[in-house]
Design an enzyme around this catalytic site. Structure first.
Site, PDB file in Angstrom:
ATOM      1  N   LYS A 154       4.510  -4.448  -4.546  1.00  0.00           N
ATOM      2  CA  LYS A 154       4.586  -5.865  -4.935  1.00  0.00           C
ATOM      3  C   LYS A 154       3.288  -6.400  -5.551  1.00  0.00           C
ATOM      4  O   LYS A 154       3.334  -7.355  -6.306  1.00  0.00           O
ATOM      5  CB  LYS A 154       4.946  -6.720  -3.724  1.00  0.00           C
ATOM      6  CG  LYS A 154       6.403  -6.585  -3.286  1.00  0.00           C
ATOM      7  CD  LYS A 154       6.705  -7.560  -2.179  1.00  0.00           C
ATOM      8  CE  LYS A 154       8.184  -7.663  -1.902  1.00  0.00           C
ATOM      9  NZ  LYS A 154       8.442  -8.589  -0.775  1.00  0.00           N
ATOM     10  N   ASN A 214      -3.335   1.818  -1.578  1.00  0.00           N
ATOM     11  CA  ASN A 214      -4.665   2.125  -1.054  1.00  0.00           C
ATOM     12  C   ASN A 214      -5.097   0.982  -0.141  1.00  0.00           C
ATOM     13  O   ASN A 214      -5.514  -0.080  -0.604  1.00  0.00           O
ATOM     14  CB  ASN A 214      -5.650   2.305  -2.212  1.00  0.00           C
ATOM     15  CG  ASN A 214      -7.040   2.696  -1.719  1.00  0.00           C
ATOM     16  OD1 ASN A 214      -7.529   2.182  -0.714  1.00  0.00           O
ATOM     17  ND2 ASN A 214      -7.669   3.608  -2.428  1.00  0.00           N
ATOM     18  N   PRO A 215      -5.001   1.185   1.171  1.00  0.00           N
ATOM     19  CA  PRO A 215      -5.277   0.078   2.099  1.00  0.00           C
ATOM     20  C   PRO A 215      -6.696  -0.470   1.981  1.00  0.00           C
ATOM     21  O   PRO A 215      -6.912  -1.672   2.167  1.00  0.00           O
ATOM     22  CB  PRO A 215      -5.064   0.707   3.480  1.00  0.00           C
ATOM     23  CG  PRO A 215      -4.264   1.943   3.247  1.00  0.00           C
ATOM     24  CD  PRO A 215      -4.545   2.401   1.850  1.00  0.00           C
ATOM     25  N   GLU A 227      -3.450 -11.431  -6.215  1.00  0.00           N
ATOM     26  CA  GLU A 227      -3.573 -12.890  -6.264  1.00  0.00           C
ATOM     27  C   GLU A 227      -3.185 -13.594  -4.971  1.00  0.00           C
ATOM     28  O   GLU A 227      -3.634 -14.698  -4.693  1.00  0.00           O
ATOM     29  CB  GLU A 227      -2.737 -13.413  -7.444  1.00  0.00           C
ATOM     30  CG  GLU A 227      -3.289 -12.822  -8.727  1.00  0.00           C
ATOM     31  CD  GLU A 227      -2.502 -13.125  -9.978  1.00  0.00           C
ATOM     32  OE1 GLU A 227      -2.813 -14.131 -10.616  1.00  0.00           O
ATOM     33  OE2 GLU A 227      -1.604 -12.347 -10.343  1.00  0.00           O
TER      34      GLU A 227
HETATM   35 MO1  MOS Z   1      -4.208 -13.051 -13.832  1.00  0.00          MO
HETATM   36  S1  MOS Z   1      -4.606 -15.017 -13.572  1.00  0.00           S
HETATM   37  O1  MOS Z   1      -2.588 -12.830 -14.075  1.00  0.00           O
HETATM   38  O2  MOS Z   1      -5.345 -12.198 -14.545  1.00  0.00           O
END
Ligand code: MOS
Length: 748
Positions: A709, A639-640, A713
């Site tokens: 992927k 979902n862009p 984070e």
């Molecule tokens: Mo995360 S820091 O893997 O919720």
């Protein structure tokens, strides 16, 4: 979206679409219920007393005063705290932490619970807690990482990162014709999700019902069950929405155990919600680091060595060490690579995983050191990184499952306008005379998969229900996962009901490590495929079906119809197949995890390149991040719109890390003196200017069946270094501590 990836599975029309969050209306109208919205009948409100010293013991609590307060029903202290089956000092699993649940009068960090008051109202409990007025015998707190005694971190589980060394380190140092030897510091940061930790606990005999936000429903059930010595199936957790988690809501915290204990002791439901101030203590944090980086290059500007030594803080009683030096292992082609982790014990709560643990802090130091190395080489920082581009994983020599980092560099640079950047610092000023600088950083983050299970139910009316205990902590899982689920049955997403966030559902695994969409999505897809397989068998065996006799073919689903693969002339609506079979629901199940052989064979990372523009007032040294362009390659984007939102959030946290966030300890008491949003700074709208995210096309045939992927984070990684480097480029000053403050630049 063209389906160029497809080797083993087909994607329908839902994946790749920028769909709006399915839970958006519920959230903005207040219809979505978070834990703190639950107030059962007969509830008792719990308020705990946090220690105001960091080391010592509690010498008195005025229990009589608290108990005398109207509305206060119980006061829980180490003296009367009921027995707990699970030892809070034990570590039954590798993901367990030692916690504080009033086991004794010792204070190990400021913010540790030292007593809990229960009351008929929140106000009564709050006042009762105040009246306890603890006194302490105080020992000098150890809260300064620079004065602590370092030790080598012994690998051996979660929070104890492994060191790594490849190649001849000494030879790498000796071969260097130019080198840098620099130490970068990062500050302690505390998870500050919008929703603070909260729990509503109710016992029914030996059955425990919890409303509690958690990133890992089944893991949490198991942990709570073991603390209270009940079968895991006796624990139910309701966790439909989280107001953010960032790693802090992945493992049970001491205050939650106390609330459950209080509910058992009183026979009444107990509700506890941490205050913002209480988020600084027992709920984990990103530990401070001191990272020494020694880099060398040969005549050709090829890296001969990356030697990364990270010292990180942890608590006096448990281990979690920021795995910062690991960030150097996967990225640049160097002749020799070494990552070392050392720890130091302080009188603080145990740190934990916080958005991009390891890479966020590690890349901040690595990317700045790379910039210093490029400067020493007299090279453009981007050119220097391209020169040292790794075609296989440095050290191990494993191929990458995919790596579109070069595209990230080139597309990001193009978008940003990197060409024409003066090599020397302090060369650019804007029309108002502000020093202007451009910097860049590389991002990488691993692509873990966990284990998840899901169930798919196709109904006779052609609609479907998918179930898994997945977690939406704001990232949009309920939407992206529904898109994957709908595609697995060839249905529009509006025909798919999706249930998640409850422990009675199939185990949706962990929302963490940026692996949730890949893992839970894989399980959902497998469950849908199981339904299609069964449906195909039914149709092939049914003489009344146009698909009769196609038993050896494979089947595909599109627009609510089942087709023989490769033969569009033979198809039949799901509803017809099911109705001839009696109209019963068809149920499929699936699971997903990564086969260990794939994990060993390939190096798997998402990548990115972040470009930053800063403006610095030459007199006042105020810094503004005026532009950030991040280009990321993270495999298939489901979902862009939601992916962009995750990446933008990461960039903003990068600004926060680079310029704002830092917990300060009072040296006398050890308390965190800025434990609130007045003193602990995070970026506000005025700090966030022009942000732009590009997602670079990347096909990954190995990372998992869906080619996903993860994007949760990586946005923060690389951004911190890019900003630090831009500040150098603007001012000519290398500030080797984060956050970079006005006073650091004034003193430079
Ligand atoms: Mo995360 S820091 O893997 O919720």
């Amino acid at each position: 979206m063209p389906d160029t990836l497809d080797r083993t599975i087909r994607f329908g029309s839902n994946s790749g679409q920028p769909m709006t969050r399915r839970d958006g209306i519920a959230k903005v109208t207040g219809a979505a219920t978070f834990t703190a919205d639950n107030t059962p009948d007969n509830v008792l409100h719990a308020v705990y007393v946090p220690a105001t010293i960091a080391r010592g013991r509690v010498t008195s609590l005025d229990v009589a005063a608290a108990e005398a307060h109207p509305g206060v029903t119980h006061v829980l202290t180490p003296a009367n705290r009921p027995h707990l089956h699970g030892d809070p000092e034990a570590k039954p699993t590798m993901f367990s932490f030692r916690i504080e649940v009033l086991q004794d009068d010792t204070v190990r960090y400021a913010g540790q619970p030292v007593a809990m008051v229960l009351g008929e109202t929140l106000e009564a409990a709050t006042e009762g807690a105040r009246l306890l007025a603890p006194t302490y015998e105080m020992a000098p707190p150890r809260v300064d990482l620079d004065r602590a005694e370092p030790y080598d971190v012994e690998p051996g589980g979660f929070g104890r990162p492994t060191g790594a060394s490849h190649g001849d380190i000494d030879a790498g140092h000796r071969a260097a014709v130019k080198s840098v030897d620099v130490t970068y510091s990062t500050a302690p940061q505390y998870h500050n999700a919008m929703e603070t930790h909260a729990i509503v606990a109710a016992w029914d005999g030996d059955k425990l019902h919890l409303d509690v936000p958690t990133q890992a429903l089944s893991m949490s059930c198991a942990a709570y069950a073991s603390f209270f010595d009940i079968p895991v199936e006796n624990v139910t957790i309701n966790s439909p929405y989280l107001g953010g988690g960032f790693g802090s809501k992945a493992v049970p915290i001491g205050p939650n155990i106390l609330a459950i204990l209080a509910a058992r002791m009183t026979g009444r439901p107990v509700k506890l919600m941490l205050t913002r101030q209480q988020m600084f203590g027992p709920t984990g944090h990103r530990g401070a680091t001191r990272q020494r980086l020694r880099l060398g290059i040969d005549e050709d500007a090829s890296l001969t060595v990356i030697d990364h030594d990270s010292l990180s803080e942890t608590s006096s009683f448990d281990d979690f060490h920021e795995p910062a030096a690991g960030a150097s292992q996967g990225l640049y082609a160097a002749g020799a690579l070494r990552s070392v982790h050392r720890g130091a014990r302080l009188d603080i709560g145990t740190p934990g995983a916080m958005r991009a643990p390891g890479e966020a802090s590690g890349s901040a130091a690595l990317e700045c050191a790379m910039d210093e190395m490029a400067e020493a080489a007299g090279m453009d920082p981007l050119e220097f990184r391209l020169k040292n581009y790794a075609e296989t994983e440095p050290g191990t020599g494993r191929p990458y499952s995919s790596k579109a980092l070069r595209d990230c560099y080139l597309q990001g640079a193009e978008r940003f306008g990197w060409a024409g950047r003066p090599l020397a610092p302090r060369q650019m000023r804007d029309e108002n005379g502000l020093l202007t600088g451009w910097g860049m950083g590389t991002a990488l983050f691993p692509c873990p998969m966990f284990m998840a299970e899901a169930r798919a139910t196709l109904r006779a009316d052609g609609s479907a229900l998918f179930e898994t205990s997945a977690v939406d902590m704001g990232q949009g899982a309920l939407t992206a996962l529904a898109q994957i689920a709908a595609d697995s049955l060839g249905l529009p997403v509006d025909n798919v009901e999706f249930r998640a966030g409850h422990s009675s559902l199939p185990d949706g695994g962990v929302a963490g490590g940026s692996g949730h969409t890949a893992t839970a999505g894989g399980a959902l897809h497998a469950a849908g495929s199981d339904v299609i397989r069964q449906l195909g068998e039914m149709a092939a065996a049914d003489p009344a079906s146009p698909l009769h006799g196609a038993g050896n073919a494979s089947f595909v689903a599109r627009h609510g119809r089942l087709y023989v693969d490769g033969d569009d002339s033979r198809s039949e609506p799901f509803a017809d197949i099911l109705s001839r079979a009696g109209g019963a629901d068809l149920v499929g199940s699936g699971s997903a995890s990564r086969p260990p052989e794939t994990a060993a064979q390939y190096a798997m990372y998402s990548h990115g390149a972040v470009f930053a523009e800063v403006k610095v007032d030459p007199d006042l040294c105020q810094v503004q991040v005026t532009r950030l362009v991040g280009a990321f390659a993270a495999g298939r984007i489901i979902n862009p719109k939601l992916a962009d939102s995750q990446l933008l959030g990461g960039l903003i946290w990068g600004i926060s890390f680079a310029l704002h966030e830092e917990a300060h300890h009072d040296p006398v008491t050890g308390r965190i003196v800025n434990a609130d949003f007045a003193g602990y700074h995070v970026p506000v709208n005025a700090d966030v200017r022009g942000l732009e995210v590009l997602t670079v096309h990347e096909d990954d045939p190995h990372v998992n069946l869906l080619g996903i992927k993860g994007v949760g984070e990586i946005g923060i990684v690389g951004t911190v270094g890019a900003i630090g480097n831009a500040i150098w480029h603007a001012t000519g000053h290398r500030i080797r501590r984060f956050p970079i403050r006005i006073e650091d630049l004034l003193k430079a």
